[in-house]
Enzyme design. Structure first.
Site, mmCIF file in Angstrom:
data_model
loop_
_atom_site.group_PDB
_atom_site.id
_atom_site.type_symbol
_atom_site.label_atom_id
_atom_site.label_comp_id
_atom_site.label_asym_id
_atom_site.label_seq_id
_atom_site.Cartn_x
_atom_site.Cartn_y
_atom_site.Cartn_z
ATOM 1 N N TYR A 252 4.802 0.440 -4.079
ATOM 2 C CA TYR A 252 5.409 -0.553 -3.189
ATOM 3 C C TYR A 252 6.934 -0.458 -3.278
ATOM 4 O O TYR A 252 7.617 -0.551 -2.263
ATOM 5 C CB TYR A 252 4.947 -1.966 -3.571
ATOM 6 C CG TYR A 252 3.462 -2.158 -3.355
ATOM 7 C CD1 TYR A 252 2.963 -2.484 -2.101
ATOM 8 C CD2 TYR A 252 2.555 -2.000 -4.404
ATOM 9 C CE1 TYR A 252 1.601 -2.644 -1.894
ATOM 10 C CE2 TYR A 252 1.199 -2.168 -4.205
ATOM 11 C CZ TYR A 252 0.722 -2.491 -2.951
ATOM 12 O OH TYR A 252 -0.623 -2.641 -2.750
ATOM 13 N N ASN B 110 -1.600 -4.875 7.435
ATOM 14 C CA ASN B 110 -1.744 -3.681 8.277
ATOM 15 C C ASN B 110 -3.010 -3.821 9.125
ATOM 16 O O ASN B 110 -4.115 -3.834 8.596
ATOM 17 C CB ASN B 110 -1.835 -2.440 7.383
ATOM 18 C CG ASN B 110 -2.154 -1.173 8.141
ATOM 19 O OD1 ASN B 110 -2.126 -1.126 9.355
ATOM 20 N ND2 ASN B 110 -2.477 -0.127 7.398
ATOM 21 N N CYS C 285 -2.476 2.712 4.420
ATOM 22 C CA CYS C 285 -2.065 1.777 3.374
ATOM 23 C C CYS C 285 -2.857 1.990 2.082
ATOM 24 O O CYS C 285 -2.436 1.534 1.021
ATOM 25 C CB CYS C 285 -2.168 0.331 3.859
ATOM 26 S SG CYS C 285 -3.795 -0.141 4.464
ATOM 27 N N HIS C 286 -3.960 2.726 2.147
ATOM 28 C CA HIS C 286 -4.718 3.025 0.936
ATOM 29 C C HIS C 286 -3.935 3.944 -0.008
ATOM 30 O O HIS C 286 -4.266 4.045 -1.181
ATOM 31 C CB HIS C 286 -6.084 3.648 1.272
ATOM 32 C CG HIS C 286 -6.006 4.949 1.996
ATOM 33 N ND1 HIS C 286 -5.811 5.026 3.363
ATOM 34 C CD2 HIS C 286 -6.081 6.226 1.550
ATOM 35 C CE1 HIS C 286 -5.794 6.299 3.724
ATOM 36 N NE2 HIS C 286 -5.945 7.052 2.643
ATOM 37 N N GLU D 272 -9.438 12.487 -0.449
ATOM 38 C CA GLU D 272 -8.247 13.234 -0.033
ATOM 39 C C GLU D 272 -7.823 14.224 -1.114
ATOM 40 O O GLU D 272 -7.490 15.376 -0.810
ATOM 41 C CB GLU D 272 -7.090 12.271 0.264
ATOM 42 C CG GLU D 272 -7.245 11.499 1.539
ATOM 43 C CD GLU D 272 -6.020 10.651 1.868
ATOM 44 O OE1 GLU D 272 -4.988 10.755 1.168
ATOM 45 O OE2 GLU D 272 -6.086 9.880 2.845
#
Length: 163
Positions: free
Chosen positions: A92, A115, A123-124, A150
């Site tokens: 953040y 979001n 945002c993950h 990912e």
């Protein structure tokens, strides 16, 4: 607003559009607006195809017109989230620095929480300063699952590229 639901590997997902741009993504447990037209438009079909391709690991970035509703600051944060590379994370505080307000880590957290288009606006990929997973509208299990997916896909691609 047009809204259509799709069954995916991560559950039922609702995608909404207005005037040809994606405005919202809804997880199964999210409340959806009752005044939406339940119809599959061409942009919703394209968004679903890209979502399926992302979840299968065949694409790393989305190419969709996005129109999230929010304040100027929120839109700056969301634009910055889209710059976090696939399989990477940012804190953040790092996002606050990127948007030119280094002391706004909490405000970044609030923008992240609000979001309206998670996954498409990733945002993950935002984590705590110590790397810990923090809140996610789809649940921490889903956040972890997306990040692991990912990272695995990126490793497979890197291994293949090094041959």
């Amino acid at each position: 607003m047009g809204l259509y639901f799709y069954q995916t590997d991560i559950g039922k997902i609702g995608i909404a559009e207005q005037s040809g741009s994606i405005t919202n993504l809804y997880f199964a447990e999210d409340p959806v607006p009752q005044d939406s037209d339940l119809c599959e438009t061409p942009i919703l079909k394209e968004a679903a195809q890209q979502l399926y391709a992302y979840l299968s690991g065949t694409i790393e970035e989305f190419n969709l017109p996005l129109a999230p509703a929010g304040t100027v600051f929120m839109k700056q944060v969301w634009a910055s989230l889209c710059e976090i590379p696939y399989s990477k994370t940012a804190s953040y505080k790092e996002i606050a620095v990127r948007v030119g307000n280094p002391k706004a880590a909490r405000a970044v957290g609030l923008a992240n929480n609000r979001n309206p288009i998670p996954i498409f606006i990733p945002c993950h990929r935002v984590v705590g300063a110590n790397g810990s997973l923090t809140g996610y509208r789809g649940g921490l299990d889903l956040k972890q699952r997306l990040l692991i997916m990912e990272q695995r896909k990126a490793k497979i691609k890197a291994d293949r590229d090094s041959i």
